[in-house]
Design an enzyme around this catalytic site. Structure first.
Site, mmCIF file in Angstrom:
data_model
loop_
_atom_site.group_PDB
_atom_site.id
_atom_site.type_symbol
_atom_site.label_atom_id
_atom_site.label_comp_id
_atom_site.label_asym_id
_atom_site.label_seq_id
_atom_site.Cartn_x
_atom_site.Cartn_y
_atom_site.Cartn_z
ATOM 1 N N GLU A 99 37.549 49.439 43.745
ATOM 2 C CA GLU A 99 38.577 48.831 44.585
ATOM 3 C C GLU A 99 39.850 48.635 43.770
ATOM 4 O O GLU A 99 39.790 48.399 42.561
ATOM 5 C CB GLU A 99 38.009 47.498 45.106
ATOM 6 C CG GLU A 99 38.920 46.633 45.911
ATOM 7 C CD GLU A 99 39.356 47.224 47.242
ATOM 8 O OE1 GLU A 99 39.905 48.332 47.226
ATOM 9 O OE2 GLU A 99 39.195 46.549 48.268
ATOM 10 N N ASP A 100 40.996 48.719 44.421
ATOM 11 C CA ASP A 100 42.267 48.531 43.715
ATOM 12 C C ASP A 100 42.432 47.089 43.253
ATOM 13 O O ASP A 100 42.767 46.817 42.106
ATOM 14 C CB ASP A 100 43.457 48.952 44.598
ATOM 15 C CG ASP A 100 43.382 48.412 46.020
ATOM 16 O OD1 ASP A 100 42.480 47.588 46.313
ATOM 17 O OD2 ASP A 100 44.218 48.808 46.849
ATOM 18 N N ASP A 103 41.358 40.109 46.175
ATOM 19 C CA ASP A 103 42.306 39.059 46.539
ATOM 20 C C ASP A 103 41.481 37.911 47.135
ATOM 21 O O ASP A 103 40.887 37.130 46.392
ATOM 22 C CB ASP A 103 43.292 39.712 47.518
ATOM 23 C CG ASP A 103 44.400 38.810 48.005
ATOM 24 O OD1 ASP A 103 44.915 38.015 47.216
ATOM 25 O OD2 ASP A 103 44.767 38.915 49.186
ATOM 26 N N PHE A 153 52.408 39.659 45.102
ATOM 27 C CA PHE A 153 52.117 40.832 45.917
ATOM 28 C C PHE A 153 52.624 42.062 45.169
ATOM 29 O O PHE A 153 53.812 42.206 44.920
ATOM 30 C CB PHE A 153 52.780 40.734 47.292
ATOM 31 C CG PHE A 153 52.301 41.821 48.204
ATOM 32 C CD1 PHE A 153 51.084 41.702 48.858
ATOM 33 C CD2 PHE A 153 53.038 42.981 48.367
ATOM 34 C CE1 PHE A 153 50.610 42.723 49.670
ATOM 35 C CE2 PHE A 153 52.572 44.018 49.176
ATOM 36 C CZ PHE A 153 51.358 43.880 49.832
ATOM 37 N N ARG A 166 52.804 53.736 47.653
ATOM 38 C CA ARG A 166 51.531 54.110 47.023
ATOM 39 C C ARG A 166 51.735 55.126 45.905
ATOM 40 O O ARG A 166 50.923 55.232 44.992
ATOM 41 C CB ARG A 166 50.577 54.708 48.065
ATOM 42 C CG ARG A 166 50.094 53.728 49.123
ATOM 43 C CD ARG A 166 48.911 54.334 49.871
ATOM 44 N NE ARG A 166 48.630 53.660 51.134
ATOM 45 C CZ ARG A 166 47.855 52.605 51.276
ATOM 46 N NH1 ARG A 166 47.308 52.053 50.215
ATOM 47 N NH2 ARG A 166 47.642 52.081 52.455
HETATM 48 P P1 5GP Z 1 40.807 40.944 50.083
HETATM 49 O O1 5GP Z 1 39.832 41.330 51.152
HETATM 50 O O2 5GP Z 1 40.174 40.736 48.733
HETATM 51 O O3 5GP Z 1 41.670 39.798 50.492
HETATM 52 O O4 5GP Z 1 41.867 42.090 49.955
HETATM 53 C C1 5GP Z 1 41.548 43.302 49.581
HETATM 54 C C2 5GP Z 1 42.605 44.320 49.955
HETATM 55 O O5 5GP Z 1 43.875 43.735 50.329
HETATM 56 C C3 5GP Z 1 42.897 45.111 48.747
HETATM 57 O O6 5GP Z 1 41.980 46.147 48.627
HETATM 58 C C4 5GP Z 1 44.291 45.612 49.010
HETATM 59 O O7 5GP Z 1 44.215 46.773 49.787
HETATM 60 C C5 5GP Z 1 44.923 44.497 49.773
HETATM 61 N N1 5GP Z 1 45.709 43.647 48.848
HETATM 62 C C6 5GP Z 1 45.380 42.455 48.314
HETATM 63 N N2 5GP Z 1 46.340 41.995 47.496
HETATM 64 C C7 5GP Z 1 47.310 42.933 47.510
HETATM 65 C C8 5GP Z 1 48.571 43.053 46.831
HETATM 66 O O8 5GP Z 1 49.020 42.228 46.028
HETATM 67 N N3 5GP Z 1 49.282 44.181 47.112
HETATM 68 C C9 5GP Z 1 48.837 45.149 47.966
HETATM 69 N N4 5GP Z 1 49.634 46.196 48.161
HETATM 70 N N5 5GP Z 1 47.667 45.073 48.607
HETATM 71 C C10 5GP Z 1 46.909 43.974 48.373
HETATM 72 MG MG MG Z 2 41.996 48.035 48.734
#
Ligand code: 5GP
Ligand code: MG
Length: 177
Positions: A99-100, A103, A153, A166
């Site tokens: 995963e990137d 969050d 962010f 991207r």
């Molecule tokens: P989570 O489910 O952990 O809240 O979020 C996961 C997804 O939200 C990440 O895989 C990503 O795609 C997106 N995301 C969370 N934080 C960021 C951020 O700082 N920048 C971007 N571009 N996407 C984010």
């Molecule tokens: Mg992601």
């Protein structure tokens, strides 16, 4: 270098990113050398990280893809849409979810839960970035993390803002807090 005007600051350069990716690759090589793991890319954000990471893992492995969407602009919607269409049989396999960024951890906890029901030998999570201060799913930690960041962010290196940015080779911040 292509620097859109919306990008206020570079958080990690290409060199810094590749150091984190190399180090993750070394750890994964040690841990998975005898396991023929299945590396699963969580689309779309992880696609760039994934393609660099798998080339730093020096043992046999297979790859697969699934898609997860939860963000609208810079806000997590709280609803996660998953698609497992391209995922092969994972029963008995050593799965590494790539995963990137973690969050709130809603996405990965849901993906892990769905995949666990398919009886893999193990499921581990590898992320490039982690924002621990944003956690909603308490106690969720990735097994392999490139680097922890503050509540910012970020875009670039696969990460988007409404599908843009991207293709930036670095990781940047759109607005200073
Ligand atoms: P989570 O489910 O952990 O809240 O979020 C996961 C997804 O939200 C990440 O895989 C990503 O795609 C997106 N995301 C969370 N934080 C960021 C951020 O700082 N920048 C971007 N571009 N996407 C984010
Ligand atoms: Mg992601």
């Amino acid at each position: 270098m292509f620097t859109p005007k919306e990008v206020k600051r570079i958080l990690f350069t290409e060199d810094e990113i590749s150091r984190y990716v190399n180090s993750l690759g070394e750890r994964l090589t040690c841990d998975y050398s005898e396991k023929n793991p299945l590396f699963v890319c969580v689309l779309k954000g992880a696609c760039v990280f994934f393609s660099d990471l798998i080339r730093r893992v020096e043992c046999p492995l297979e790859i697969a893809f699934l898609s997860a969407e939860s963000y609208c602009g810079t806000q997590s919607t709280g609803e996660v849409e998953l698609s497992f269409d391209k995922l092969p049989e994972i029963s008995g396999r050593y799965v590494v979810l790539v995963e990137d960024i973690v969050d709130t951890a809603r996405t990965l906890s849901l993906v892990k839960e769905k995949l666990a029901a398919r009886n893999p030998a193990s499921i581990k999570v590898c992320c490039l970035l982690d924002k621990p201060s944003r956690r909603v799913v308490s106690g969720f930690t990735a097994d392999y993390t490139g680097v922890e960041i503050d509540d910012l962010f970020v875009v670039g290196y696969g990460l988007d803002y409404d599908q843009r940015f991207r293709n930036l080779p670095y990781i940047g911040i759109l607005e200073e807090p």
